[in-house]
Design a protein around this motif. Structure first.
Motif, PDB file in Angstrom:
ATOM      1  N   ALA A 114      52.167  40.293  48.802  1.00  0.00           N
ATOM      2  CA  ALA A 114      51.858  40.138  50.228  1.00  0.00           C
ATOM      3  C   ALA A 114      51.512  41.497  50.831  1.00  0.00           C
ATOM      4  N   GLU A 115      52.283  42.501  50.443  1.00  0.00           N
ATOM      5  CA  GLU A 115      52.048  43.844  50.991  1.00  0.00           C
ATOM      6  C   GLU A 115      50.693  44.403  50.550  1.00  0.00           C
ATOM      7  N   VAL A 116      50.365  44.221  49.266  1.00  0.00           N
ATOM      8  CA  VAL A 116      49.072  44.708  48.759  1.00  0.00           C
ATOM      9  C   VAL A 116      47.925  44.050  49.526  1.00  0.00           C
ATOM     10  N   GLY A 117      48.002  42.727  49.703  1.00  0.00           N
ATOM     11  CA  GLY A 117      46.924  42.000  50.386  1.00  0.00           C
ATOM     12  C   GLY A 117      46.769  42.479  51.819  1.00  0.00           C
ATOM     13  N   ALA A 118      47.902  42.643  52.500  1.00  0.00           N
ATOM     14  CA  ALA A 118      47.867  43.083  53.896  1.00  0.00           C
ATOM     15  C   ALA A 118      47.320  44.509  53.981  1.00  0.00           C
ATOM     16  N   ALA A 119      47.811  45.378  53.108  1.00  0.00           N
ATOM     17  CA  ALA A 119      47.407  46.792  53.153  1.00  0.00           C
ATOM     18  C   ALA A 119      45.917  46.948  52.852  1.00  0.00           C
ATOM     19  N   HIS A 172      49.020  41.670  41.220  1.00  0.00           N
ATOM     20  CA  HIS A 172      50.359  41.163  40.888  1.00  0.00           C
ATOM     21  C   HIS A 172      51.211  42.243  40.226  1.00  0.00           C
ATOM     22  N   PRO A 173      52.450  42.405  40.643  1.00  0.00           N
ATOM     23  CA  PRO A 173      53.331  43.391  39.999  1.00  0.00           C
ATOM     24  C   PRO A 173      53.619  43.033  38.533  1.00  0.00           C
ATOM     25  N   ALA A 174      53.725  44.059  37.714  1.00  0.00           N
ATOM     26  CA  ALA A 174      54.011  43.857  36.288  1.00  0.00           C
ATOM     27  C   ALA A 174      54.692  45.116  35.753  1.00  0.00           C
ATOM     28  N   GLN A 175      54.508  45.401  34.448  1.00  0.00           N
ATOM     29  CA  GLN A 175      55.095  46.609  33.851  1.00  0.00           C
ATOM     30  C   GLN A 175      54.050  47.706  33.651  1.00  0.00           C
ATOM     31  N   ASP A 176      52.775  47.335  33.792  1.00  0.00           N
ATOM     32  CA  ASP A 176      51.688  48.277  33.527  1.00  0.00           C
ATOM     33  C   ASP A 176      50.576  48.067  34.542  1.00  0.00           C
ATOM     34  N   THR A 377      52.555  50.251  44.973  1.00  0.00           N
ATOM     35  CA  THR A 377      52.014  49.100  45.712  1.00  0.00           C
ATOM     36  C   THR A 377      50.862  49.557  46.610  1.00  0.00           C
ATOM     37  N   LEU A 378      51.073  50.646  47.331  1.00  0.00           N
ATOM     38  CA  LEU A 378      50.029  51.132  48.235  1.00  0.00           C
ATOM     39  C   LEU A 378      48.827  51.673  47.450  1.00  0.00           C
ATOM     40  N   ARG A 379      49.110  52.268  46.296  1.00  0.00           N
ATOM     41  CA  ARG A 379      48.009  52.774  45.468  1.00  0.00           C
ATOM     42  C   ARG A 379      47.124  51.607  44.991  1.00  0.00           C
TER      43      ARG A 379
END
Ligand SMILES: [Zn+2]
Ligand SMILES: [Zn+2]
Length: 435
Positions: A114-119, A172-176, A377-379
């Protein structure tokens, strides 16, 4: 475009990318608060009322046109459009997910999605407001509920929410960091066995044991595994295994996820799995119901042009993209974004959040709420906004992305042509088939 124009536009694109990044940085405190608010109140599929409220307010307060409860109670649409011009129109979409997992909270980090999309949307809008864009731009942020269960994006596709979009982004968040991982087609099936209760010691012969059916079904699937393709996955749980040892269980329920790289393979797998479930009923004398959800998730179509642009932007921001074959070629998971890629060209990159914890674990819940995840996330949001700017400023790139999309869609249609899903058809779509 003549060479002179091309040269003069490049600094403008660079300036826009810088502006997008700067604004995302300036908004970092508010963006962090937004994702913290979602993280602290984990909500399950279609029940994301707090997240819906937080995101709707976030965009309303920044002068976006917001439609709350957009086709679904917990979906929203936030829209911005540049000054209308004679230039060709281009409609860019960003998607926000925000549902959590039962008992684990935000163990898949959807608060960060949600944060990535909004940012990214804020960054892109600010960049376009700082110049005269070469196109008439529309930006839509769609809040898409129920990714972990149900498939809110499939509901929104059916409602026409993606109809006039040209390109769509989420991450989407992951490990890489990875621009693409193979997300496969999936659908789940609930298996219900109906037997007959009886005293388990006094007159067991009067009973019909629904737990025996459940165990046989589980074992039948385990035996099937030897004959499954390496890219197929089946996993299940027993949700109801009976009540008390001295009562022959009259009812049991299992839930399985079936996954395969294409809808064609998925239909084949579903037929084989259904045979396992019905055989267990035959062996025990139970009745069985196979209940399918209303939505299947499709595999995600890759888009090499968009992925390449994302990687180039990400590298400029210091991302180190994984080249681990095990990560890149292993089956990742499934997402209703797969269905979106059959409607609109788009990408669904994965991003590192500063932790080695694995998705769907308590450790990942902690990581997705951590301060450390914010930088990554912001990157990611910056890289998405920059990629959207590439598409806007470079018509050839847009054409190439459309070409990739059409090519992948044609290949898929060829693979899936003539696929009939007999197991599902016998249940007439969403619902249950009795055998
Ligand atoms: Zn998940
Ligand atoms: Zn997820």
């Amino acid at each position: 475009m003549g060479p002179d124009k091309g040269r003069s536009e490049m600094p403008l694109l660079k300036q826009c990318k810088q502006r997008a990044s700067d604004v995302i940085e300036q908004e970092s405190g508010h963006l962090h608060a937004l994702s913290q608010g979602i993280w602290r109140t984990p909500e399950l599929a279609y029940q994301e009322h707090t997240a819906h409220q937080l995101l709707s307010s976030f965009f309303s307060s920044r002068a976006w046109q917001v439609q709350p409860h957009y086709h679904l109670d917990t979906a929203f649409r936030a829209h911005w459009t540049s000054e209308p011009t004679d230039c060709p129109r281009l409609h860019v979409g960003f998607l926000c997910e925000y549902d959590a997992l039962p008992e684990l909270g935000h163990a898949c980090g959807h608060n960060l999605i949600a944060e990535v999309g909004a940012a990214a949307a804020l960054g892109l809008r600010a960049a376009l407001e700082s110049v005269q864009p070469p196109r008439h731009i529309q930006i839509t942020v769609l809040g898409t509920p129920a990714e972990e269960d149900g498939g809110g994006k499939v509901d929104l596709i059916k409602a026409g929410a993606f109809q006039d979009m040209d390109v769509v982004f989420m991450a989407h968040p992951a490990q890489d960091d990875a621009a693409f991982l193979p997300d496969v087609a999936v659908h789940d099936v609930t298996v219900k066995y109906y037997g007959k209760a009886s005293h388990a010691a006094a007159y067991p012969w009067e009973g019909i044991n629904a737990l025996d059916a459940a165990i046989l079904a589980y074992n039948n699937i385990s035996v099937l595994r030897q004959q499954m393709k390496p890219s197929w996955r089946v996993h299940g749980v027993i949700k109801n295994g009976g009540v008390k040892p001295n009562i022959i269980p009259s009812y049991t329920e299992l839930e399985f996820y079936l996954r395969a790289p294409s809808r064609k393979d998925l239909a084949e797998l579903q037929e084989k799995a259904s045979a396992c479930f019905t055989a267990a009923a035959t062996a025990t004398g139970c009745k069985v119901e196979l209940c399918f959800p209303s939505h299947d998730y499709y595999n995600v179509l890759p888009n090499n042009t968009l992925a390449k642009a994302y990687i180039e932007n990400g590298k400029q921001l210091g991302m180190q993209f994984t080249n681990d074959d095990l990560v890149l070629n292993a089956l990742s998971g499934s997402t209703d974004f797969g269905n979106v890629t059959f409607e609109v060209p788009g990408i669904h990159p994965y991003f590192y959040i500063g932790s080695d914890a694995l998705n769907h674990t308590a450790e990942y819940t902690t990581a997705s709420g951590s301060e450390e995840a914010q930088f990554y996330t912001l990157r990611t949001a910056k890289s998405l906004a920059m990629t959207a700017l590439d598409v806007i400023f470079n018509p050839e790139l847009l054409e190439s992305a459309r070409h990739d999309w059409k090519m992948m869609k044609d290949i898929e249609e060829e693979i899936n042509s003539g696929v009939t899903n007999k197991a599902r058809e016998s249940s007439s779509g969403a619902g249950c088939a009795s055998c």
